[in-house]
Write a protein that holds these residues in place. Structure first.
Motif, PDB file in Angstrom:
ATOM      1  N   UNK A   1       0.661  -1.179  -0.010  1.00  0.00           N
ATOM      2  CA  UNK A   1       0.010  -0.050   0.004  1.00  0.00           C
ATOM      3  C   UNK A   1       0.859   1.163  -0.069  1.00  0.00           C
ATOM      4  N   UNK A   2       0.692   2.015  -1.064  1.00  0.00           N
ATOM      5  CA  UNK A   2       1.402   3.329  -1.111  1.00  0.00           C
ATOM      6  C   UNK A   2       0.188   4.352  -1.160  1.00  0.00           C
ATOM      7  N   UNK A   3       0.419   5.311  -0.076  1.00  0.00           N
ATOM      8  CA  UNK A   3      -0.504   6.211  -0.034  1.00  0.00           C
ATOM      9  C   UNK A   3       0.356   7.391   0.197  1.00  0.00           C
ATOM     10  N   UNK A   4      -0.180   8.648  -0.807  1.00  0.00           N
ATOM     11  CA  UNK A   4       0.719   9.886  -0.583  1.00  0.00           C
ATOM     12  C   UNK A   4      -0.470  10.828  -0.680  1.00  0.00           C
ATOM     13  N   UNK A   5      -0.404  11.875   0.551  1.00  0.00           N
ATOM     14  CA  UNK A   5      -1.433  12.635   1.071  1.00  0.00           C
ATOM     15  C   UNK A   5      -1.458  13.970  -0.152  1.00  0.00           C
TER      16      UNK A   5
END
Length: 452
Positions: A171-175
């Motif tokens: 999981x890669x999440x970038x705000x």
């Protein structure tokens, strides 16, 4: 003297005589205990979908050129915890940096375990870059936000299987508005005869975010079959920018099935690069959905097949909003008895005016028994668009070989230089010298084996 009449031998291939075996997985293998209700329901519903769908066969148009009857599906099992301790170790050369400078984060996925590293600076900015199991435990709220949004389990037997049974992934999440300067890197190491590596990769960029991410699949060549089934879901928010590189260097025994889709919102940009060097059989569905006005996406693919490798790419460029741009270029070389299938479609939805779509597939066939099938397509349901496509299948130009040999270059080296020159337009699209070197080494290795 009586002239002998030549015999004409016909071989009728009855491809429907034997059904493709189904897997031996059971509902008890669906991980749901201790998870949020949403994730648990997602997996269980995906399992129901998986059970309701038959194994693909050559009767289906999408699978017409890829026969699965050689797949020993009923032998595969899922890896147990820390299974990697008793399997082939990860080679040191795969840990070489493939990007200039240090990584902002790195994840190593192995059978039954993982290693995760992320810089403290990025973590403080709210970036999440972790393995799937950790995400299920620590970030269920993010998974609930992104699961079932890009690739649906109903899209196929293998998509449903991956959604239900994925035991590894990222999981890669970038705000919003977070820009990451150092690239992120992950590697899925998949050894083990009769092991099934089932992965789920999720990349989610919020509005205005920017990142470069490189993901690799690799394994040794072993004496029996290994399976990989994967989902790749990518969301690029409005005005966001993602450079996504996928490299596949599976062992020669791996059967590989993936469903991938990227969604790009208004004024977002995706640069998506595929590299395929290994595997026994690969079937890849890769869709680019341009869902917001001004969205743009580029898909670049390179592959080099040998032996009896079979590679089947099914790509879609879906223009679903006005003023969108897509550009696809796939180039490949084939030797021995290998086969490549590429089928591409540019789709322009009603109302998606000012679309600019391009696709091209170029193949260099180096052996008489190698085969490339290249099938571009257009479906345009809007006015005021510009869409072009093309495909070529050819051999090495003997004049080029003669030119190089006349200058003292041996034939083997001349052909290698021509192949490298053929791939150069794709190599120029790859952002990292390390990735280019990895592929050039594979070209050299396969050409050496080919010339014996």
């Amino acid at each position: 003297m009586t002239k002998e009449t030549p015999k004409i031998v016909t071989r009728t291939r009855r491809r429907d005589e034997a059904a493709v075996k189904d897997f031996a997985f059971t509902q008890e293998m669906v991980r749901s205990a201790g998870m949020s209700e949403f994730i648990s329901n997602y997996r269980l519903e995906a399992w129901k979908t998986y059970q309701s769908l038959p194994m693909p066969s050559v009767k289906e148009e999408a699978w017409r050129r890829t026969d699965l009857r050689g797949l020993e599906a009923d032998r595969f099992r899922l890896p147990q915890k820390e299974a990697y301790l008793d399997l082939a170790p990860l080679p040191e050369e795969l840990m070489r940096p493939i990007a200039d400078g240090d990584h902002g984060g790195q994840i190593i996925l192995m059978p039954g375990g993982s290693q995760v590293a992320l810089s403290a600076e990025l973590a403080q900015k709210g970036v999440v870059f972790t393995d799937l199991r950790t995400a299920e435990e620590q970030f269920p709220h993010l998974l609930e936000k992104v699961l079932n949004k890009v690739v649906k389990p109903t899209e196929g037997k293998f998509a449903a299987l991956a959604a239900a049974l994925a035991d590894t992934g990222v999981l890669l999440y970038v705000p919003r508005n977070v820009e990451i300067d150092q690239p992120l890197h992950s590697l899925l190491w998949g050894p083990g005869v009769n092991l099934a590596h089932i992965s789920h990769m999720i990349v989610w960029l919020e509005e205005g975010a920017r990142v470069t991410y490189v993901h690799e699949y690799a394994s040794p060549t072993e004496a029996g079959q290994t399976l990989h089934v994967g989902l790749v879901e990518v969301h690029v928010g409005a005005g966001a920018n993602l450079r996504f590189v996928e490299l596949q260097s599976w062992g020669e025994n791996v059967w590989n099935f993936t469903h991938e889709r990227s969604q790009v919102e208004a004024d977002g940009n995706l640069d998506w690069i595929f590299g395929a060097m290994g595997g026994q059989l690969t079937k890849n569905f890769a869709d680019l959905d341009l869902i917001g006005r001004g969205a743009s996406g580029r898909m670049s693919g390179f592959y080099f097949t040998d032996g009896q490798q079979h590679l089947d790419y099914d790509s879609q460029q879906n223009h679903l909003a006005p003023n969108t741009t897509s550009d696809l270029l796939f180039k490949g070389a084939l030797i021995d008895r290998s086969r490549v299938v590429w089928q591409g479609m540019i789709y322009v939805a009603p109302g998606a005016m000012k679309t600019d779509g391009y696709q091209a597939n170029r193949n260099l066939v180096l052996s008489r028994e190698a085969r490339a099938d290249s099938i571009p397509g257009l479906e345009i349901l809007a006015d005021d668009v510009r869409c072009t496509h093309g495909a070529t299948v050819g051999k090495i130009d003997p004049d080029q070989v003669f030119y190089l040999r006349a200058r003292g270059i041996p034939k083997v080296e001349a052909e290698r230089l021509i192949v490298e020159g053929f791939f150069d337009p794709i190599m120029q699209r790859i952002p990292f010298e390390g990735v280019r070197e990895r592929f050039q080494e594979a070209i050299t290795r396969k050409m050496e084996v080919y010339h014996g």
